[in-house]
Design a protein around this motif. Structure first.
Motif, short mmCIF file in Angstrom:
data_model
loop_
_atom_site.label_atom_id
_atom_site.label_comp_id
_atom_site.label_asym_id
_atom_site.label_seq_id
_atom_site.Cartn_x
_atom_site.Cartn_y
_atom_site.Cartn_z
N ARG A 156 0.87 -1.16 0.09
CA ARG A 156 0.01 0.03 0.04
C ARG A 156 1.02 1.20 -0.06
N MET A 157 0.45 2.26 -0.45
CA MET A 157 1.06 3.76 -0.75
C MET A 157 0.15 4.90 -0.35
N ARG A 158 0.77 5.63 0.25
CA ARG A 158 -0.01 7.08 0.01
C ARG A 158 0.80 7.99 -0.41
N LEU A 159 0.10 8.62 -1.46
CA LEU A 159 0.68 9.70 -2.32
C LEU A 159 0.06 11.24 -2.00
N TYR A 160 0.63 12.07 -1.65
CA TYR A 160 0.39 13.45 -1.24
C TYR A 160 -0.47 14.13 -2.14
N GLY A 161 -0.47 13.97 -3.47
CA GLY A 161 -1.04 14.77 -4.58
C GLY A 161 -0.61 13.98 -6.04
N PRO A 162 -1.17 14.21 -6.99
CA PRO A 162 -0.89 13.37 -8.28
C PRO A 162 0.49 13.71 -8.83
N ASP A 163 1.25 12.51 -9.30
CA ASP A 163 2.41 12.91 -9.62
C ASP A 163 2.48 12.00 -10.81
N GLU A 164 2.62 12.34 -12.01
CA GLU A 164 2.36 11.45 -13.46
C GLU A 164 3.55 10.37 -13.42
N ALA A 165 4.71 10.61 -13.02
CA ALA A 165 5.60 9.45 -12.98
C ALA A 165 5.26 8.34 -11.98
N ALA A 166 5.02 8.69 -10.95
CA ALA A 166 4.67 7.83 -9.95
C ALA A 166 3.64 6.85 -10.47
N LEU A 167 2.30 7.85 -10.97
CA LEU A 167 0.99 6.96 -11.25
C LEU A 167 1.42 6.01 -12.55
N GLN A 168 2.19 6.43 -13.22
CA GLN A 168 2.34 5.64 -14.53
C GLN A 168 3.21 4.46 -14.09
N ALA A 169 4.18 4.53 -13.18
CA ALA A 169 5.04 3.28 -12.64
C ALA A 169 3.88 2.38 -11.69
N LEU A 170 3.17 2.99 -10.96
CA LEU A 170 2.14 2.29 -10.25
C LEU A 170 1.30 1.29 -11.14
N GLY A 171 0.98 1.87 -12.29
CA GLY A 171 0.19 1.28 -13.31
C GLY A 171 0.41 -0.29 -13.65
N VAL A 172 1.79 -0.60 -13.40
CA VAL A 172 2.14 -1.93 -13.72
C VAL A 172 2.53 -2.81 -12.35
#
Length: 344
Positions: A62-78
């Motif tokens: 599980r992860m908490r992300l404090y705001g949208p970050d494109e690179a993090a969201l793309q990496a999380l997608g896989v």
């Protein structure tokens, strides 16, 4: 006789192992998964893709992300990492005053990343009644929820907000837990909203802060899960660690606010390794390790109920103040582990 005895023993051993395996499977599926908050307030952090790899290497689910970050969201997608994503405080007015803005925020930061395993949207973090944007908290939550439902994700993603221990006027003993009247006014409609949408309240809980603010009464071992015996007797409930006492005080406050059935997710908890009183690597390791081991036990008020919890934080964040705020990381920015901790 001897032969049949040996067969019986094999059968018994086989049955025992099957039962043990079944119990382990039950515990695995019903236990709490501990997440880690991924803060980015530092200039020397590794690229997001490497951070997500590190989560996977350490079996952090599980992860908490404090705001949208494109690179993090793309990496999380896989990955299959479950995500708690914040709508930052500075965005509350925008999404509160326009359903279109809320729809666009969800489109750009949630719907666009359809392969990310979103679990929660935290609309605001530790909003105080005195904040200039406090009036926008509840309408922002409503509009983000409408947008999530409109995007067809209403059954998948829960909308909540993250509050903190400062909202409690009374916290001792835990059964007397009660909100300040101004927080009751701020959170009242929020609590009803969470009930209606079957979403948990997110709460940041820091025994470290309670300890350093009152070390004479809140002893270090009580805050660190190392007290050798019961410290607080509260009628029929007995407390050996401060984390449980703080969490149960929040449950008591919710009961007094008329919503004792709400679940609480601990959206932040941790201990600093430097920069302040009783901040050390040893204490940070002790607290975080024991917290991970403890969450499946529940609290005296809710025994056996796993506590979904997010450790703060993945990395030290050099841009934060005061000094002890810089040193909460499980890892240094070079990805070196400060101490060994298991998330299994």
């Amino acid at each position: 006789m001897g032969k049949s005895c040996s067969v019986d023993k094999c059968c018994i051993m086989h049955s025992t192992m099957l039962l043990f395996g079944l119990l382990m499977a039950i515990f695995k599926t019903t236990g709490a998964e501990v997440g880690v908050c991924y803060g980015m307030m530092a200039k020397d952090l590794p690229p997001s893709a490497e951070v997500i790899d590190l989560y996977q290497q350490k079996n952090i689910q599980r992860m908490r992300l404090y705001g949208p970050d494109e690179a993090a969201l793309q990496a999380l997608g896989v990955t299959n990492i479950k995500l708690l994503l914040d709508v930052p405080n500075q965005k509350l007015e925008s999404v509160a005053t326009s359903q279109g803005n809320a729809d666009q925020w969800v489109q750009d930061n949630v719907k666009k990343y359809s392969s990310v395993n979103f679990q929660y949207i935290a609309v605001g973090n530790e909003v105080k009644p005195s904040d200039s944007f406090a009036q926008f908290l509840f309408p922002a939550m409503q509009n983000i929820r409408n947008a999530i439902v409109g995007a067809g994700l209403g059954n998948q993603i829960k909308v909540s907000t993250a509050t903190f221990f400062g909202a409690l006027e009374v916290s001792y003993p835990p059964s007397h837990g009660k909100f300040f009247s101004e927080y009751q006014q701020l959170l009242g409609p929020v609590i009803n909203f969470l009930r209606d949408n079957q979403a948990p309240l997110l709460v940041n809980i820091y025994p470290y802060i309670s300890h350093i603010e009152n070390p004479g009464e809140v002893h270090l071992d009580y805050a660190l899960f190392t007290a050798p015996s019961i410290v607080v007797n509260d009628d029929r409930l007995h407390y050996q660690n401060l984390f449980d006492a703080m969490l149960d005080a929040f449950y008591s406050a919710l009961e007094k606010a008329g919503e004792g059935s709400l679940d609480i997710v601990v959206s932040e908890s941790g201990w600093p390794s430097d920069g302040g009183q009783d901040a050390s690597v040893d204490n940070a390791m002790t607290y975080n390790t024991k917290l991970v081991q403890h969450v499946n036990q529940g609290t005296p008020k809710k025994p056996g109920k796993p506590i979904e919890t997010y450790l703060f934080a993945m990395f030290d964040e050099s841009d934060k103040e005061p000094a002890f705020e810089k040193h909460w990381g499980l890892f240094f920015p070079n990805k070196q582990e400060k101490y060994s901790i298991s998330f299994n």
